[in-house]
Design an enzyme around this catalytic site. Structure first.
Site, PDB file in Angstrom:
ATOM      1  N   GLU A   1       7.358   5.808  -2.476  1.00 50.71           N
ATOM      2  CA  GLU A   1       5.925   5.448  -2.480  1.00 50.71           C
ATOM      3  C   GLU A   1       5.162   6.111  -1.341  1.00 50.71           C
ATOM      4  OE1 GLU A   1       7.663   2.530   0.437  1.00 50.71           O
ATOM      5  OE2 GLU A   1       8.320   3.558  -1.391  1.00 50.71           O
TER       6      GLU A   1
ATOM      7  N   CYS B   1      14.217   0.388   0.454  1.00 48.24           N
ATOM      8  CA  CYS B   1      14.505   0.030   1.836  1.00 48.24           C
ATOM      9  C   CYS B   1      14.899  -1.457   1.914  1.00 48.24           C
ATOM     10  CB  CYS B   1      13.315   0.378   2.723  1.00 48.24           C
ATOM     11  SG  CYS B   1      13.729   0.532   4.479  1.00 48.24           S
TER      12      CYS B   1
ATOM     13  N   HIS C   1      11.753   6.168   0.887  1.00 46.34           N
ATOM     14  CA  HIS C   1      10.506   5.584   0.388  1.00 46.34           C
ATOM     15  C   HIS C   1       9.751   6.534  -0.538  1.00 46.34           C
ATOM     16  CE1 HIS C   1      10.176   1.979   3.084  1.00 46.34           C
ATOM     17  NE2 HIS C   1      10.994   2.709   3.835  1.00 46.34           N
TER      18      HIS C   1
END
EC number: 6.3.5.3
Length: 227
Positions: free
Chosen positions: A196, A86, A194
């Site tokens: 994660e 991002c 994302h």
């Protein structure tokens, strides 16, 4: 394996990234602030999402001149894995570690939801635990994630298999529906979604975890201790 999570003023996904490495991947991880000049022996670098320096000038424009970025560039030159997610992707673009630029989403709205991605290249240190053509579910959260590059850069990205992920369904205007690209050398990855935030079923998807296990697998393979 030791990971470094870079923190800029305005980072807000650094804790998510730290959790993905420490608790899901169960590897060593350390926060490194933007004012530092060393990665403290890290084997891989993670640039998290957020709004570094409030996105003043342009997203990532001020972060890329932070003191720590010289060490990040040196790590990239040494072939160490560098992942920008991002805002981290935006920083990599501003640092010219990756080609192209980011524009506002085509509808000018911030988008925050899980989207399907297509794995375009499974033969990299970041994607070796995926299959080519596989659909994975990864969250996005951005207002300036419309990836743009020149026709010449796009042709080069395609010819060198540097496009790792694309959006299965167009939604933000990105050139060729690109969601993630790597450098020619294959060790720097920038992506808007994302991973994660998709490392355990409680979060709705575990598809992101395989990106981190791919990095770990590659590192272990190339740093095996032989007697």
């Amino acid at each position: 394996m030791k990971f470094a999570v870079i923190i800029f003023p305005g980072s807000n996904c650094d804790v998510d990234m730290y959790h993905a490495i420490k608790d899901a991947l169960q590897e060593e991880v350390e926060y490194i602030r933007h004012t530092e000049t060393s990665l403290n022996g890290a084997d891989a670098v993670l640039l998290p999402g957020g709004f570094s320096y409030g996105d003043y000038l342009r997203a990532g424009a001020m972060a890329h001149v932070s003191p720590i970025m010289q060490a990040v560039k040196e790590a990239a030159e040494e072939g160490k894995p560098v992942l920008g997610v991002c805002n981290g992707f935006q920083v990599l673009l501003e640092s010219r570690l990756l080609p192209g630029a980011m524009l506002r989403n085509k509808d000018l709205h911030f988008v925050c939801r899980t989207v399907p991605l297509t794995v375009e290249n499974e033969k990299t240190m970041f994607t070796r635990h995926y299959e080519k053509g596989e659909t994975i579910q990864i969250p996005v959260a951005h207002g300036e994630g419309n990836y743009f590059c020149s026709p010449e850069d796009l042709q080069e990205l395609k010819e060198n298999d540097q496009i790792l992920f694309t959006y299965k369904q167009p939604f933000n205007g990105s050139t060729a529906d690109i969601a993630g690209i790597m450098n020619k050398e294959g060790n720097v990855l920038g992506m808007m979604p994302h991973p994660e935030r998709a490392v355990e079923s409680l979060l709705g998807s575990e598809d992101g975890l395989r990106l981190f296990t791919s990095i770990l697998s590659y590192w272990r393979e190339h740093h095996a201790v032989t007697s």
